[in-house]
Design a protein around this motif. Structure first.
Motif, mmCIF file in Angstrom:
data_model
loop_
_atom_site.group_PDB
_atom_site.id
_atom_site.type_symbol
_atom_site.label_atom_id
_atom_site.label_comp_id
_atom_site.label_asym_id
_atom_site.label_seq_id
_atom_site.Cartn_x
_atom_site.Cartn_y
_atom_site.Cartn_z
ATOM 1 N N HIS A 152 1.020 -1.741 0.072
ATOM 2 C CA HIS A 152 0.072 -0.006 -0.058
ATOM 3 C C HIS A 152 0.496 1.141 -0.586
ATOM 4 C CE1 HIS A 152 -3.476 -1.685 0.738
ATOM 5 N NE2 HIS A 152 -3.492 -2.790 0.954
ATOM 6 N N ALA A 153 1.878 1.648 -0.587
ATOM 7 C CA ALA A 153 3.039 2.461 0.466
ATOM 8 C C ALA A 153 3.389 3.187 -0.776
ATOM 9 C CB ALA A 153 4.080 1.970 1.273
ATOM 10 N N VAL A 154 3.170 1.919 -1.830
ATOM 11 C CA VAL A 154 3.426 2.285 -2.979
ATOM 12 C C VAL A 154 2.366 2.710 -3.819
ATOM 13 C CG1 VAL A 154 4.054 1.265 -5.603
ATOM 14 C CG2 VAL A 154 5.357 0.725 -3.580
ATOM 15 N N VAL A 193 -0.591 3.685 -2.589
ATOM 16 C CA VAL A 193 -1.277 5.090 -2.411
ATOM 17 C C VAL A 193 -0.659 6.024 -3.080
ATOM 18 C CG1 VAL A 193 -1.941 5.970 -0.383
ATOM 19 C CG2 VAL A 193 -2.047 4.266 -0.407
ATOM 20 N N PRO A 194 0.396 6.546 -2.952
ATOM 21 C CA PRO A 194 0.647 7.680 -3.403
ATOM 22 C C PRO A 194 0.887 8.321 -5.561
ATOM 23 C CG PRO A 194 2.701 6.846 -2.302
ATOM 24 C CD PRO A 194 1.722 5.891 -2.209
ATOM 25 N N VAL A 195 0.548 6.911 -6.231
ATOM 26 C CA VAL A 195 0.372 7.015 -7.401
ATOM 27 C C VAL A 195 -0.646 7.536 -7.983
ATOM 28 C CG1 VAL A 195 0.508 5.593 -9.112
ATOM 29 C CG2 VAL A 195 1.461 4.684 -8.062
ATOM 30 N N THR A 201 -1.854 9.972 -6.354
ATOM 31 C CA THR A 201 -1.756 11.256 -6.560
ATOM 32 C C THR A 201 -0.903 12.268 -6.897
ATOM 33 O OG1 THR A 201 -0.233 11.025 -4.569
ATOM 34 C CG2 THR A 201 -2.498 10.956 -4.161
ATOM 35 N N VAL A 202 -0.430 11.393 -7.965
ATOM 36 C CA VAL A 202 0.752 12.138 -8.559
ATOM 37 C C VAL A 202 0.039 12.123 -10.244
ATOM 38 C CG1 VAL A 202 2.997 11.714 -9.607
ATOM 39 C CG2 VAL A 202 3.094 11.133 -7.177
#
Length: 69
Positions: free
Chosen positions: A47-49, A51-53, A55-56
Motif C-alpha cells: 500500500h505504501a507504493v 497509495v501515492p500513485v 495522487t501523482v
C-alpha cells in the motif's frame, strides 16, 4: 458535487445524456475497464507504493495544460 448536479439539472444538461445513449455507457464502462487491470496489483504491491500513485497522476495533465496556455 451536489451543487454541480443541481445546477446541471436546472440548465437541462441531462437532456443531452438522454439523447445519446452511447456516452453514458462509455462513461460507465471506464471505471469497469480500469478496475479489471487495476485490481490484481493490489495483492502484489504494498500500500505504501499504491497509495501515492493516484495522487501523482492528476497533476501531470494539469501541468501540461498550464504550460500549453
Amino acid at each position: 458535487m451536489p451543487v454541480a448536479l443541481a445546477r446541471h439539472s436546472r440548465d437541462g444538461g441531462f437532456a443531452i445524456l438522454g439523447a445519446g445513449r452511447r456516452f453514458p455507457l462509455a462513461v460507465a464502462a471506464g471505471p469497469i475497464a480500469g478496475a479489471v487491470p487495476g485490481g490484481p496489483p493490489l495483492d502484489v504491491f504494498p500500500h505504501a507504493v499504491l497509495v501515492p500513485v493516484p495522487t501523482v497522476i492528476p497533476p501531470v495533465p494539469a501541468v501540461r495544460l498550464a504550460r500549453r496556455a
